[in-house]
Design a protein around this motif. Structure first.
Motif, mmCIF file in Angstrom:
data_model
loop_
_atom_site.group_PDB
_atom_site.id
_atom_site.type_symbol
_atom_site.label_atom_id
_atom_site.label_comp_id
_atom_site.label_asym_id
_atom_site.label_seq_id
_atom_site.Cartn_x
_atom_site.Cartn_y
_atom_site.Cartn_z
ATOM 1 N N PHE A 5 -4.497 -2.033 -5.826
ATOM 2 C CA PHE A 5 -5.702 -1.207 -5.836
ATOM 3 C C PHE A 5 -6.900 -2.148 -5.838
ATOM 4 N N ILE A 14 -5.882 1.281 -1.274
ATOM 5 C CA ILE A 14 -4.526 1.354 -1.799
ATOM 6 C C ILE A 14 -3.604 0.821 -0.711
ATOM 7 N N GLU A 53 3.104 3.843 -2.408
ATOM 8 C CA GLU A 53 1.853 3.810 -1.648
ATOM 9 C C GLU A 53 1.598 5.152 -0.961
ATOM 10 N N ARG A 55 2.661 8.104 -1.795
ATOM 11 C CA ARG A 55 2.311 9.127 -2.790
ATOM 12 C C ARG A 55 0.847 9.014 -3.199
ATOM 13 N N PHE A 56 0.358 7.789 -3.388
ATOM 14 C CA PHE A 56 -1.052 7.610 -3.723
ATOM 15 C C PHE A 56 -1.957 8.017 -2.570
ATOM 16 N N VAL A 80 -6.157 7.738 -13.044
ATOM 17 C CA VAL A 80 -4.982 7.212 -12.336
ATOM 18 C C VAL A 80 -4.276 6.183 -13.205
#
Length: 108
Positions: A5, A14, A53, A55-56, A80
């Motif tokens: 991040f 990200i 990654e 999912r983010f 987060v």
């Protein structure tokens, strides 16, 4: 492999990399504003990193700006990290690192 991040002003990148600090230095070369390291997640495999990654990226999709960059306030990023720290405590396959933790790890 890490999911990292990176921050610049109110944007968050990200991505995934084996060496997030080197990736940050590479990106900084072409960026007129300072990029800072916000943290990383150590993943158990490349596939695991891809999944985390993704999912983010899905979570931040409403805040998408361009590529892997998302609009992000300090409040959102703090939430987060709260969630990540909770996951990290209960799941051995996820280990989160703050910027300071990661610097300490790299200096060993």
């Amino acid at each position: 492999m890490y999911v990292y991040f990176l921050r610049t002003k109110n944007k968050l990148k990200i991505g995934k990399s084996r060496n997030p600090m080197e990736r940050m230095r590479t990106l900084q070369t072409g960026c007129p504003t300072e990029i800072t390291f916000s943290g990383a997640i150590k993943c158990k495999s490349d596939a695991h990193a891809f999944h985390i990654e993704k999912r983010f990226h899905e979570f931040f999709a409403p805040r998408h700006k361009r590529g892997e960059w998302f609009h992000c306030t300090d409040h959102v990023l703090n939430k987060v990290w709260e969630i990540l720290n909770q996951i990290s405590e209960g799941e051995h396959e996820v280990k989160t690192f703050s910027a300071l933790d990661f610097e300490r790890l790299q200096s060993r």
